[in-house]
Enzyme design. Structure first.
Site, short mmCIF file in Angstrom:
data_model
loop_
_atom_site.label_atom_id
_atom_site.label_comp_id
_atom_site.label_asym_id
_atom_site.label_seq_id
_atom_site.Cartn_x
_atom_site.Cartn_y
_atom_site.Cartn_z
N LYS A 137 7.19 6.66 -2.74
CA LYS A 137 6.71 5.70 -1.75
C LYS A 137 5.67 6.35 -0.85
CE LYS A 137 8.17 2.69 2.01
NZ LYS A 137 9.27 1.94 2.61
N GLU A 168 9.16 14.13 -6.37
CA GLU A 168 10.08 13.21 -5.68
C GLU A 168 10.98 12.50 -6.70
OE1 GLU A 168 11.03 12.48 -2.77
OE2 GLU A 168 9.50 13.06 -1.32
N LYS A 177 5.71 2.34 -5.41
CA LYS A 177 5.19 1.51 -4.33
C LYS A 177 4.13 2.20 -3.49
CE LYS A 177 7.20 -0.43 -0.25
NZ LYS A 177 8.35 -0.46 0.59
N TYR A 229 5.84 -11.04 -3.99
CA TYR A 229 5.92 -12.28 -3.21
C TYR A 229 5.37 -13.46 -4.02
CZ TYR A 229 6.82 -8.75 0.27
OH TYR A 229 7.36 -7.69 0.92
C1 PBG Z 1 11.19 -0.35 4.75
C2 PBG Z 1 10.25 -0.99 3.81
C3 PBG Z 1 8.88 -1.26 3.97
C4 PBG Z 1 8.49 -1.98 2.84
C5 PBG Z 1 9.60 -2.08 2.01
N1 PBG Z 1 10.67 -1.44 2.62
C6 PBG Z 1 7.97 -1.01 5.11
C7 PBG Z 1 7.55 0.34 5.48
O1 PBG Z 1 7.90 1.33 4.84
O2 PBG Z 1 6.89 0.41 6.50
C8 PBG Z 1 7.13 -2.54 2.58
C9 PBG Z 1 7.07 -3.72 1.67
C10 PBG Z 1 5.83 -4.52 1.73
O3 PBG Z 1 4.82 -4.14 2.34
O4 PBG Z 1 5.84 -5.61 1.13
N2 PBG Z 1 11.01 1.00 4.99
#
Ligand code: PBG
Length: 329
Positions: free
Chosen positions: A201, A239, A254, A319
């Site tokens: 991430k 990771e 992601k 989405y």
């Molecule tokens: C929580 C989380 C986030 C997203 C998913 N889980 C936000 C972040 O890390 O700030 C982002 C998902 C999206 O942008 O649709 N940590």
């Protein structure tokens, strides 16, 4: 052999031939729809930067879930907006937390059995400061503490599993969270519930609209001391290796579109099921272009999803899940 013996256009001649030789397929069962659950009843509050996305009270979320089930969507990813936030993220791990309560309601409704229930496990929606872990302050300096955050994350995972989550998905990026969660879930008798780790991430500008939807923007600083630097492909592979060693059952990559090379490399290196998250900013920027008439909505949406599948993702959190499932029929 070369032209004129070879003519690539022969196989593009008709729609039926193109369908026969198509190499990547999209199905509603490969799509996961995120829901943002908030307190109250009859609440359906639009998110300004994400057309078609809402904060939903549990009764409204159930209606949305029924629609997803009818469309053949694979699952839901649940996020919560608690009534109150504090430094210990109590709402994340409380047995009567908003997502825990929603899960219990969802599990009572047999029409929803076909949907895999995935619970995002993070603290940022529940902490008063909006960070994904415990904050230690020292004058002007602050630190997001790793090891003390693990305790809360582990409690969160166990309580989500007990409430009925089929999959728990840690998105916090603390070191060691997968092992801590596995241990807590096993101790709670939930050894059969899987962990889908957001192993790779990145600290991304594309999460911007989500922070409006989940009310989770950090009140100071940013997430760069725990989420990865976007420049680092090899670090992403490390990771993933570590999360696998700690017992992750599945991976979630992601963001998706700006990181498709990472998705491809992970697909080639690792054999476990892997999804990719087409995050809020990816959705918002496409919608912004749709609103201006700059892109053809249906084609651009489907192409963005196909690209993620072609890069190697087995499933996609998006989405667009309902819109795409309608197109796929
Ligand atoms: C929580 C989380 C986030 C997203 C998913 N889980 C936000 C972040 O890390 O700030 C982002 C998902 C999206 O942008 O649709 N940590």
């Amino acid at each position: 052999m070369n032209f004129p013996a070879v003519r690539m256009r022969r196989l593009r001649r008709t729609e039926s031939i193109r369908t026969l030789v198509r190499g990547t397929h999209l199905a509603p069962s490969q799509l996961i729809y995120p829901l943002f659950i908030c307190p109250g009843e009859g609440v359906r509050k639009p998110i300004g930067s994400m057309p078609g996305v809402f904060n939903l009270s549990i009764d409204e979320a159930l209606k949305e879930a029924e629609e997803c089930a009818k469309l053949g969507i694979g699952g839901l990813l649940l996020f919560g907006l608690p009534a109150e936030k504090d430094e210990q993220a109590t709402g994340a791990w409380a047995d009567d937390g908003i997502v825990q309560t929603a899960l219990r309601e969802i599990k009572k409704n047999r029409q929803l059995d076909g949907l895999v229930q995935i619970a995002d496990a993070c603290l940022c929606e529940y902490t008063s400061h909006g960070h994904c872990g415990i904050v230690a302050r020292d004058g002007d300096h602050y630190n997001i503490e790793n090891d003390s955050s693990l305790e809360l994350l582990a409690k969160t995972a166990a309580s989500l599993a007990k409430a009925g989550a089929d999959i728990v998905a840690p998105s916090d990026m603390m070191d060691g969270r997968v092992a801590a969660m596995r241990e807590a879930m096993d101790a709670a008798g939930k050894q059969d519930i899987s962990i889908m780790s957001y192993a790779s991430k990145f600290a991304s500008a594309f999460y911007g609209p989500f922070r409006e939807a989940a009310d989770s923007a950090p009140q100071f600083g940013d997430r760069r001391s725990y989420q990865m630097d976007g420049a680092n492909r090899r670090e992403a592979m490390r990771e993933i290796e570590l999360d696998l060693a700690e017992g992750a059952d599945m991976l979630l990559m992601k963001p998706a579109m700006p990181y498709l090379d990472i998705v491809r490399e992970a697909r080639e290196r690792f054999d476990l099921p892997m999804g990719a998250y087409q995050v809020s900013g990816e959705y918002s920027m496409l919608h912004a272009a749709f609103e201006r008439g700059w892109l053809e909505p249906q084609r651009a949406m489907m192409e963005s999803l196909l690209g993620i599948r072609r890069a190697g993702a087995d499933f996609i959190v998006t989405y667009f899940a309902k819109d795409a499932a309608k197109v796929l029929g």
